[in-house]
Write a protein that holds these residues in place. Structure first.
Motif, PDB file in Angstrom:
ATOM      1  N   VAL A 220      10.727  -5.062  -2.911  1.00  0.00           N
ATOM      2  CA  VAL A 220       9.470  -4.661  -3.541  1.00  0.00           C
ATOM      3  C   VAL A 220       9.686  -4.669  -5.054  1.00  0.00           C
ATOM      4  CG1 VAL A 220       7.674  -2.899  -3.699  1.00  0.00           C
ATOM      5  CG2 VAL A 220       8.903  -3.234  -1.533  1.00  0.00           C
ATOM      6  N   VAL A 221       8.974  -5.555  -5.741  1.00  0.00           N
ATOM      7  CA  VAL A 221       9.125  -5.703  -7.190  1.00  0.00           C
ATOM      8  C   VAL A 221       7.963  -4.995  -7.875  1.00  0.00           C
ATOM      9  CG1 VAL A 221       9.342  -7.327  -9.103  1.00  0.00           C
ATOM     10  CG2 VAL A 221      10.264  -7.928  -6.844  1.00  0.00           C
ATOM     11  N   PHE A 222       8.292  -4.009  -8.721  1.00  0.00           N
ATOM     12  CA  PHE A 222       7.289  -3.273  -9.496  1.00  0.00           C
ATOM     13  C   PHE A 222       7.144  -3.925 -10.872  1.00  0.00           C
ATOM     14  CE2 PHE A 222       8.769  -0.216  -6.386  1.00  0.00           C
ATOM     15  CZ  PHE A 222       7.602   0.400  -5.977  1.00  0.00           C
ATOM     16  N   ARG A 223       6.042  -3.596 -11.536  1.00  0.00           N
ATOM     17  CA  ARG A 223       5.822  -4.127 -12.881  1.00  0.00           C
ATOM     18  C   ARG A 223       6.582  -3.351 -13.950  1.00  0.00           C
ATOM     19  NH1 ARG A 223       2.009  -7.979 -13.000  1.00  0.00           N
ATOM     20  NH2 ARG A 223       0.566  -8.124 -11.236  1.00  0.00           N
TER      21      ARG A 223
ATOM     22  N   ARG B 279       0.828  -1.215   0.000  1.00  0.00           N
ATOM     23  CA  ARG B 279       0.000   0.000   0.000  1.00  0.00           C
ATOM     24  C   ARG B 279       0.856   1.257   0.000  1.00  0.00           C
ATOM     25  NH1 ARG B 279      -3.034  -2.946   3.850  1.00  0.00           N
ATOM     26  NH2 ARG B 279      -2.059  -1.733   5.519  1.00  0.00           N
ATOM     27  N   LEU B 280       2.013   1.213   0.705  1.00  0.00           N
ATOM     28  CA  LEU B 280       2.876   2.398   0.753  1.00  0.00           C
ATOM     29  C   LEU B 280       3.384   2.783  -0.626  1.00  0.00           C
ATOM     30  CD1 LEU B 280       5.068   1.903   3.966  1.00  0.00           C
ATOM     31  CD2 LEU B 280       3.243   3.565   3.607  1.00  0.00           C
ATOM     32  N   PHE B 281       3.761   1.774  -1.421  1.00  0.00           N
ATOM     33  CA  PHE B 281       4.365   2.057  -2.728  1.00  0.00           C
ATOM     34  C   PHE B 281       3.388   1.861  -3.883  1.00  0.00           C
ATOM     35  CE2 PHE B 281       7.908   0.646   0.011  1.00  0.00           C
ATOM     36  CZ  PHE B 281       8.705   1.787  -0.069  1.00  0.00           C
ATOM     37  N   PHE B 282       2.104   1.706  -3.587  1.00  0.00           N
ATOM     38  CA  PHE B 282       1.131   1.522  -4.663  1.00  0.00           C
ATOM     39  C   PHE B 282       0.976   2.785  -5.510  1.00  0.00           C
ATOM     40  CE2 PHE B 282      -3.212   1.524  -6.361  1.00  0.00           C
ATOM     41  CZ  PHE B 282      -3.176   0.341  -7.095  1.00  0.00           C
ATOM     42  N   SER B 283       1.192   3.944  -4.885  1.00  0.00           N
ATOM     43  CA  SER B 283       1.078   5.195  -5.640  1.00  0.00           C
ATOM     44  C   SER B 283       2.217   5.363  -6.648  1.00  0.00           C
ATOM     45  CB  SER B 283       1.068   6.383  -4.683  1.00  0.00           C
ATOM     46  OG  SER B 283       2.270   6.424  -3.916  1.00  0.00           O
TER      47      SER B 283
ATOM     48  N   SER C 190       5.180  -7.979  -6.467  1.00  0.00           N
ATOM     49  CA  SER C 190       5.353  -8.843  -5.298  1.00  0.00           C
ATOM     50  C   SER C 190       6.160  -8.110  -4.247  1.00  0.00           C
ATOM     51  CB  SER C 190       6.054 -10.158  -5.673  1.00  0.00           C
ATOM     52  OG  SER C 190       7.359  -9.896  -6.153  1.00  0.00           O
ATOM     53  N   VAL C 191       6.036  -8.598  -2.996  1.00  0.00           N
ATOM     54  CA  VAL C 191       6.792  -8.050  -1.868  1.00  0.00           C
ATOM     55  C   VAL C 191       7.320  -9.230  -1.055  1.00  0.00           C
ATOM     56  CG1 VAL C 191       6.715  -6.662   0.227  1.00  0.00           C
ATOM     57  CG2 VAL C 191       5.383  -5.963  -1.767  1.00  0.00           C
ATOM     58  N   ASP C 192       8.634  -9.271  -0.851  1.00  0.00           N
ATOM     59  CA  ASP C 192       9.286 -10.314  -0.050  1.00  0.00           C
ATOM     60  C   ASP C 192       9.990  -9.663   1.133  1.00  0.00           C
ATOM     61  OD1 ASP C 192       8.457 -12.335  -1.727  1.00  0.00           O
ATOM     62  OD2 ASP C 192      10.257 -12.250  -2.965  1.00  0.00           O
ATOM     63  N   ILE C 193       9.709 -10.179   2.338  1.00  0.00           N
ATOM     64  CA  ILE C 193      10.335  -9.681   3.561  1.00  0.00           C
ATOM     65  C   ILE C 193      11.229 -10.784   4.113  1.00  0.00           C
ATOM     66  CG2 ILE C 193       9.945  -8.830   5.893  1.00  0.00           C
ATOM     67  CD1 ILE C 193       7.339  -7.651   5.002  1.00  0.00           C
ATOM     68  N   CYS C 194      12.492 -10.448   4.414  1.00  0.00           N
ATOM     69  CA  CYS C 194      13.487 -11.421   4.884  1.00  0.00           C
ATOM     70  C   CYS C 194      14.157 -10.901   6.149  1.00  0.00           C
ATOM     71  CB  CYS C 194      14.540 -11.689   3.808  1.00  0.00           C
ATOM     72  SG  CYS C 194      13.876 -12.030   2.166  1.00  0.00           S
ATOM     73  N   ASP C 195      14.816 -11.831   6.851  1.00  0.00           N
ATOM     74  CA  ASP C 195      15.573 -11.435   8.048  1.00  0.00           C
ATOM     75  C   ASP C 195      16.813 -10.633   7.697  1.00  0.00           C
ATOM     76  OD1 ASP C 195      13.710 -12.790   9.513  1.00  0.00           O
ATOM     77  OD2 ASP C 195      14.889 -14.621   9.681  1.00  0.00           O
TER      78      ASP C 195
ATOM     79  N   ALA D 292      10.038   6.362  -8.908  1.00  0.00           N
ATOM     80  CA  ALA D 292       8.967   7.088  -8.224  1.00  0.00           C
ATOM     81  C   ALA D 292       9.000   6.835  -6.719  1.00  0.00           C
ATOM     82  CB  ALA D 292       7.615   6.677  -8.805  1.00  0.00           C
ATOM     83  N   ALA D 293       9.372   5.616  -6.304  1.00  0.00           N
ATOM     84  CA  ALA D 293       9.457   5.319  -4.875  1.00  0.00           C
ATOM     85  C   ALA D 293      10.587   6.097  -4.223  1.00  0.00           C
ATOM     86  CB  ALA D 293       9.652   3.823  -4.676  1.00  0.00           C
ATOM     87  N   LYS D 294      11.699   6.253  -4.902  1.00  0.00           N
ATOM     88  CA  LYS D 294      12.810   7.035  -4.342  1.00  0.00           C
ATOM     89  C   LYS D 294      12.455   8.514  -4.261  1.00  0.00           C
ATOM     90  CE  LYS D 294      16.859   5.966  -6.010  1.00  0.00           C
ATOM     91  NZ  LYS D 294      17.922   5.628  -6.994  1.00  0.00           N
ATOM     92  N   ALA D 295      11.559   8.986  -5.134  1.00  0.00           N
ATOM     93  CA  ALA D 295      11.147  10.392  -5.106  1.00  0.00           C
ATOM     94  C   ALA D 295      10.178  10.693  -3.978  1.00  0.00           C
ATOM     95  CB  ALA D 295      10.527  10.773  -6.449  1.00  0.00           C
TER      96      ALA D 295
END
Length: 277
Positions: free
Chosen positions: A116-119, A72-76, A82-87, A126-129
């Motif tokens: 976070v993998v974008f299409r 949801r944070l990076f949907f804009s 996909s989103v993968d969370i690791c240790d 855009a996420a870095k901005a």
């Protein structure tokens, strides 16, 4: 002598961009996520799970931030694939493994990393901005993050096992296992009796005398064989009293055998079946 460069507190490390996030609107101090474009070194794989130029590497992910929250944070910024969370960060290419819902579950504690993998590659830029705007909210009125007793209730409800799903997962695992065993046996059958480059022939336990299952009778024979082996190793007639006891036992056995033979001969004479020749 030039003074060493010092990093200002709150400033992102080299190569990273700091994104300010808050758990909710009432939180005063923001939390910083460190993001950068994910890159794969040469020789470590093609990165099929986390493709370059389309993957955003995120550090300092708090424990209350889930995959849905990051999506949801990076949907804009663009559609999230996909989103993968690791240790901890993964080295090389991620191997595709079958994820289980019931077995080998790991509880991650503390801060983590995420991919976070974008299409499209534009989503990473855009996420870095987003660092130029205000803090992002993880928990909102439309999508609240469960805390307290509501979180415990949800965790308990998720811990209840569905029998049908468990049976389907076990059946799928056993099918994959049987398929793997069949492939290994077929490969071993093809290589049986075929010499390698150096002329050696691999010998397996499926030869002329395959290994037989151990039965109770075989176990008893093995124990008896071990007992006899230990008895042969013991020192016999080492002391004088042992020698006397051995002689006495031998004489007693001869007398017993003599009496048994006398009784057997008497019985045979009584039955008129005594035939010496």
């Amino acid at each position: 002598m030039a003074a060493a460069a010092e990093r200002v507190p709150g400033e992102a490390p080299a190569g990273y961009t700091a994104l300010a996030v808050k758990f909710g609107p009432r939180q005063r101090s923001p939390h910083c996520l460190l993001v950068k474009e994910h890159r794969v070194r040469e020789g470590t794989g093609t990165g099929a799970a986390h493709p370059p130029r389309r993957t955003l590497f995120v550090l300092n992910v708090p424990p209350y931030c889930s995959r849905e929250s990051l999506s949801r944070l990076f949907f804009s910024c663009g559609p999230v694939q996909s989103v993968d969370i690791c240790d901890k960060p993964e080295i090389g290419e991620k191997t595709e493994t079958l994820k289980s819902k019931f077995f080998n579950l790991k509880t991650t504690k503390g801060f983590r990393v995420a991919y976070v993998v974008f299409r499209s590659p534009a989503g990473v830029q855009a996420a870095k901005a987003l660092s130029q705007g205000g803090p992002l909210l993880i928990s909102t009125e439309s999508h609240p993050v469960k805390t307290g007793i509501s979180k415990w209730i949800a965790s308990y409800a998720a811990s209840v096992v569905d029998r049908e799903e468990l049976k389907a997962e076990v059946d799928a695992f056993m099918q994959d296992y049987d398929k793997q065993i069949a492939e290994e046996e077929a490969k071993a059958a093809e290589e049986e009796g075929v010499p390698d480059e150096e002329g050696w022939v691999k010998v397996t336990r499926k030869g002329r005398k395959p290994g037989l299952p151990r039965t109770e009778a075989a176990n008893l024979r093995l124990l008896e064989r071990e007992r006899r082996k230990r008895a042969r190793k013991e020192l016999l007639n080492f002391y004088a009293w042992q020698h006397r006891e051995t002689k006495r036992e031998h004489i007693a056995q001869l007398r017993k055998k003599f009496e048994e033979d006398k009784q057997r001969i008497a019985l045979m004479r009584a039955q008129r079946k005594f035939r010496p020749y």
